[in-house]
Design a protein around this motif. Structure first.
Motif, mmCIF file in Angstrom:
data_model
loop_
_atom_site.group_PDB
_atom_site.id
_atom_site.type_symbol
_atom_site.label_atom_id
_atom_site.label_comp_id
_atom_site.label_asym_id
_atom_site.label_seq_id
_atom_site.Cartn_x
_atom_site.Cartn_y
_atom_site.Cartn_z
ATOM 1 N N ASP A 194 0.796 -1.226 0.000
ATOM 2 C CA ASP A 194 0.000 0.000 0.000
ATOM 3 C C ASP A 194 0.832 1.281 0.000
ATOM 4 O O ASP A 194 0.279 2.386 -0.038
ATOM 5 C CB ASP A 194 -0.933 0.009 1.216
ATOM 6 N N HIS A 204 -2.311 8.710 5.502
ATOM 7 C CA HIS A 204 -2.431 7.945 4.261
ATOM 8 C C HIS A 204 -3.383 6.760 4.397
ATOM 9 O O HIS A 204 -3.686 6.082 3.431
ATOM 10 C CB HIS A 204 -1.043 7.466 3.800
ATOM 11 N N GLY A 205 -3.845 6.512 5.609
ATOM 12 C CA GLY A 205 -4.762 5.395 5.816
ATOM 13 C C GLY A 205 -4.038 4.122 6.219
ATOM 14 O O GLY A 205 -2.825 4.109 6.437
ATOM 15 N N MET A 206 -4.805 3.061 6.315
ATOM 16 C CA MET A 206 -4.301 1.772 6.764
ATOM 17 C C MET A 206 -3.413 1.129 5.698
ATOM 18 O O MET A 206 -3.772 1.098 4.530
ATOM 19 C CB MET A 206 -5.480 0.840 7.074
ATOM 20 N N HIS A 207 -2.259 0.645 6.151
ATOM 21 C CA HIS A 207 -1.358 -0.099 5.266
ATOM 22 C C HIS A 207 -1.294 -1.546 5.735
ATOM 23 O O HIS A 207 -1.392 -1.825 6.928
ATOM 24 C CB HIS A 207 0.056 0.502 5.306
ATOM 25 N N THR A 211 -1.498 -4.860 10.079
ATOM 26 C CA THR A 211 -1.800 -3.524 9.563
ATOM 27 C C THR A 211 -1.188 -2.444 10.435
ATOM 28 O O THR A 211 -0.806 -2.693 11.594
ATOM 29 C CB THR A 211 -3.328 -3.299 9.502
ATOM 30 N N ALA A 214 -1.214 2.254 10.667
ATOM 31 C CA ALA A 214 -1.538 3.571 10.121
ATOM 32 C C ALA A 214 -1.018 4.622 11.093
ATOM 33 O O ALA A 214 -0.826 4.345 12.277
ATOM 34 C CB ALA A 214 -3.051 3.726 9.933
#
Length: 163
Positions: A59, A115-118, A160, A162
């Motif tokens: 991501d 940038h949100g969840m990676h 995950t 973020a």
């Protein structure tokens, strides 16, 4: 005869769950512990002569993802890596390759703020050779190509993160 599935597990990270800050990178605007999680694998395919471990963020806003850790030539009798092994305490004979931070050690999560969840894909690869057929300075892409071309099997645990 029933063959058991090759699996990867960890007491430090869980499939689909948020990682602790201790696994965040220390640099590039991040201030985590940069500690690699403990990883354990079971039921390697027959014919396994070595293992490799990679950590990849698909991501990352790079167009090609982001490699956080690449280790190969882990002896076939290994069943995992200890917590913190990414700071140079790998099994004898293992080779580390450069990550996208520019080091050969584990580089923790550090997605851009907002940038949100990676997703962080921790993968163990079972290989039919004792040594990955790439030079010590091979790029992450060359390592990944060879792993995909020759793996007897692989197991992935995706955590995950973020900011």
């Amino acid at each position: 005869m029933t063959t058991q599935r090759f699996t990867l597990s960890s007491p430090d990270i869980q499939e689909g769950h948020f990682m602790a800050k201790v696994h965040e990178f220390d640099g590039w605007g991040c201030s985590g512990g940069n500690v690699s999680p403990e990883l354990n694998w079971q039921h390697a395919p027959a014919g396994t002569k070595s293992f490799a471990v990679t950590v990849f963020d698909p991501d990352a806003p790079t167009g090609s993802g982001f490699w956080h850790w690449l280790v190969a030539d882990i002896p076939a009798d290994a069943t995992g890596l200890a917590r913190g092994a990414g700071k140079g305490s790998l099994p004898t004979g293992s080779r580390s390759f450069g990550n996208d931070y520019g080091s050969k050690d584990f580089g923790g999560a550090c997605p851009p703020e907002g940038h949100g969840m990676h997703r962080y894909q921790f993968t163990v690869w079972a290989l039919p050779e004792e040594a990955l057929p790439v030079p010590d300075g091979a790029s992450a892409a060359a390592v990944g190509f060879n792993l995909n071309a020759m793996a007897l099997g692989k197991a992935t645990l995706t955590a995950t993160y973020a900011r």
